[in-house]
Design a protein around this motif. Structure first.
Motif, PDB file in Angstrom:
ATOM      1  N   UNK A 117      48.799 -17.461 -25.408  1.00  0.00           N
ATOM      2  CA  UNK A 117      48.922 -17.855 -26.820  1.00  0.00           C
ATOM      3  C   UNK A 117      50.106 -18.789 -27.062  1.00  0.00           C
ATOM      4  N   UNK A 118      50.153 -19.863 -26.281  1.00  0.00           N
ATOM      5  CA  UNK A 118      51.239 -20.844 -26.371  1.00  0.00           C
ATOM      6  C   UNK A 118      50.654 -22.181 -26.786  1.00  0.00           C
ATOM      7  N   UNK A 119      51.388 -22.903 -27.640  1.00  0.00           N
ATOM      8  CA  UNK A 119      51.070 -24.272 -28.003  1.00  0.00           C
ATOM      9  C   UNK A 119      52.118 -25.187 -27.393  1.00  0.00           C
ATOM     10  N   UNK A 120      51.675 -26.165 -26.594  1.00  0.00           N
ATOM     11  CA  UNK A 120      52.557 -27.196 -26.058  1.00  0.00           C
ATOM     12  C   UNK A 120      52.213 -28.485 -26.793  1.00  0.00           C
ATOM     13  N   UNK A 121      53.144 -28.956 -27.611  1.00  0.00           N
ATOM     14  CA  UNK A 121      52.857 -30.061 -28.514  1.00  0.00           C
ATOM     15  C   UNK A 121      52.743 -31.388 -27.777  1.00  0.00           C
ATOM     16  N   UNK A 122      52.097 -32.343 -28.423  1.00  0.00           N
ATOM     17  CA  UNK A 122      51.835 -33.654 -27.833  1.00  0.00           C
ATOM     18  C   UNK A 122      53.130 -34.293 -27.333  1.00  0.00           C
ATOM     19  N   UNK A 123      53.069 -34.836 -26.106  1.00  0.00           N
ATOM     20  CA  UNK A 123      54.195 -35.557 -25.529  1.00  0.00           C
ATOM     21  C   UNK A 123      55.294 -34.696 -24.947  1.00  0.00           C
ATOM     22  N   UNK A 124      55.154 -33.372 -24.995  1.00  0.00           N
ATOM     23  CA  UNK A 124      56.195 -32.492 -24.467  1.00  0.00           C
ATOM     24  C   UNK A 124      56.221 -32.525 -22.942  1.00  0.00           C
ATOM     25  N   UNK A 125      57.388 -32.292 -22.364  1.00  0.00           N
ATOM     26  CA  UNK A 125      57.537 -32.157 -20.917  1.00  0.00           C
ATOM     27  C   UNK A 125      58.115 -30.787 -20.610  1.00  0.00           C
ATOM     28  N   UNK A 126      57.349 -29.981 -19.892  1.00  0.00           N
ATOM     29  CA  UNK A 126      57.823 -28.664 -19.448  1.00  0.00           C
ATOM     30  C   UNK A 126      58.471 -28.856 -18.082  1.00  0.00           C
ATOM     31  N   UNK A 127      59.768 -28.691 -18.011  1.00  0.00           N
ATOM     32  CA  UNK A 127      60.499 -28.968 -16.783  1.00  0.00           C
ATOM     33  C   UNK A 127      60.157 -27.948 -15.691  1.00  0.00           C
ATOM     34  N   UNK A 128      60.403 -28.313 -14.426  1.00  0.00           N
ATOM     35  CA  UNK A 128      60.119 -27.389 -13.324  1.00  0.00           C
ATOM     36  C   UNK A 128      60.790 -26.028 -13.514  1.00  0.00           C
ATOM     37  N   UNK A 129      60.026 -24.991 -13.168  1.00  0.00           N
ATOM     38  CA  UNK A 129      60.492 -23.586 -13.156  1.00  0.00           C
ATOM     39  C   UNK A 129      60.831 -23.047 -14.539  1.00  0.00           C
ATOM     40  N   UNK A 130      60.416 -23.722 -15.591  1.00  0.00           N
ATOM     41  CA  UNK A 130      60.610 -23.189 -16.941  1.00  0.00           C
ATOM     42  C   UNK A 130      59.699 -21.986 -17.170  1.00  0.00           C
TER      43      UNK A 130
END
Length: 340
Positions: A117-130
């Motif tokens: 149940x997570x929203x990752x918004x447009x253009x976001x970058x999830x960094x390694x190991x987050x």
């Protein structure tokens, strides 16, 4: 309905729980990938499992020009049920829970863990190991937790992405690729047009688009251009040096890239950018028009700035990637010829 291109890797073919609901033009699934029921694969979408497994649960929706990949020697990708991925997004060597919405141009990098149940918004970058906690929206570069998100909002966001996919342009023409020597691999789903020169041992992977509309595009020896990258020349042209890696879903136009460099996943290089030899640009970065990235450094950010020195470990990693993609190119050329 089946993907436009299905290839084995290391003798293993993809497995589908049931026939996908939709497979768009140039959609590609390779290797040890397992997809659940009611999958939807958009135009030019790529699922490439060459060295580690990829699993996606039921009702997986992958938007146009989005890429799912693994870290060849270390990390698989696991995706839960009812996950919606927008256009031009990358899900790379990570774990994604169920009921997750990943919007257009978002990037999830190696070792990240995304809860349910997570929203990752447009253009976001999830960094390694987050690690992204369940029940929240995340955005930015690097992505940060923004606010709680409800199931109702997630459902609405997912529906918007799916509606946008239904408005995609009609299929584009697929021009004949340039003549190349035997050591070069150009994927059947890649589209190349205009004056393009590919150096010995170079690799252009699935659903890439190289359009030399005005000036030429010149790619150096043993350089690899990874899935869904778009390179356009509308002026002086694009020159990429030898032994360089251009990651998934990169965008660039009329720029110069030096030798032994790495342009990270989802980066956008503005016209006039000059990247010197021996540069590493972090995933999700951008450059300003005419910006110079000096050699010997790790760069990153929007716009890119120096983050550190390109040490021996990073240089060795970059060289190892080039060697691996030279090997992939040889393997894929043989597989594509056998597939006919």
């Amino acid at each position: 309905m089946t993907p436009d291109l299905i290839l084995p890797y290391d003798g293993i073919l993809p497995v589908f729980a049931s026939r996908p609901v939709w497979c768009g033009r140039a959609s590609t699934v390779i290797g040890a990938a397992t997809l659940g029921a009611q999958a939807w694969l958009g135009d030019d979408s790529v699922i490439r499992s060459d060295g580690q497994p990829i699993t996606a649960g039921d009702r997986f929706w992958l938007g146009a020009r989005s890429t799912v990949h693994i870290a060849t020697e270390s990390l698989p990708t696991h995706i839960g049920d009812r996950v919606t991925v927008g256009r031009n997004a990358v899900v790379h060597a990570c774990t994604v829970g169920s009921d997750v919405v990943i919007e257009d141009d978002a990037i999830i990098l190696d070792g990240a863990i995304v809860g349910n149940n997570v929203l990752i918004e447009a253009g976001a970058t999830i960094f390694p190991r987050s690690k992204l906690e369940s029940g929240f929206a995340y955005g930015g570069n690097p992505a940060k937790r923004l606010r709680p998100v409800t199931p109702e909002e997630l459902a609405e966001r997912a529906e918007r992405l799916r509606e946008a996919s239904g408005e995609a342009a009609s299929p584009a023409a697929h021009p004949e690729p340039p003549e190349t020597e035997e050591s070069v691999f150009v994927a059947r789903t890649a589209r190349l047009s205009g004056r393009i020169a590919l150096g010995a041992g170079s690799t252009v992977l699935f659903s890439c688009e190289l359009a030399a509309e005005v000036g030429p595009i010149v790619v150096g020896a043993d350089t690899n251009i990874q899935d869904n990258t778009v390179i356009r020349s509308r002026g002086e042209g694009v020159v990429i040096g030898r032994d360089t890696t251009i990651g998934h879903n990169v965008r660039m136009a009329d720029c110069r890239i030096g030798a032994r460099s790495l342009i990270g996943i989802g980066s956008v290089l503005a016209p006039g950018t000059v990247v010197a030899d021996d540069v590493m640009l972090a995933g999700g970065s951008t450059t300003d028009p005419g910006q110079l990235l000096e050699g010997g450094h790790l760069w990153g950010g929007r716009p890119a700035r120096i983050l550190g020195t390109l040490d021996a470990a990073k240089r060795a990693m970059m060289s190892h990637i080039v060697e691996g993609y030279c090997r992939h190119g040889r393997e894929y050329r043989l597989l594509q010829e056998q597939e006919g």
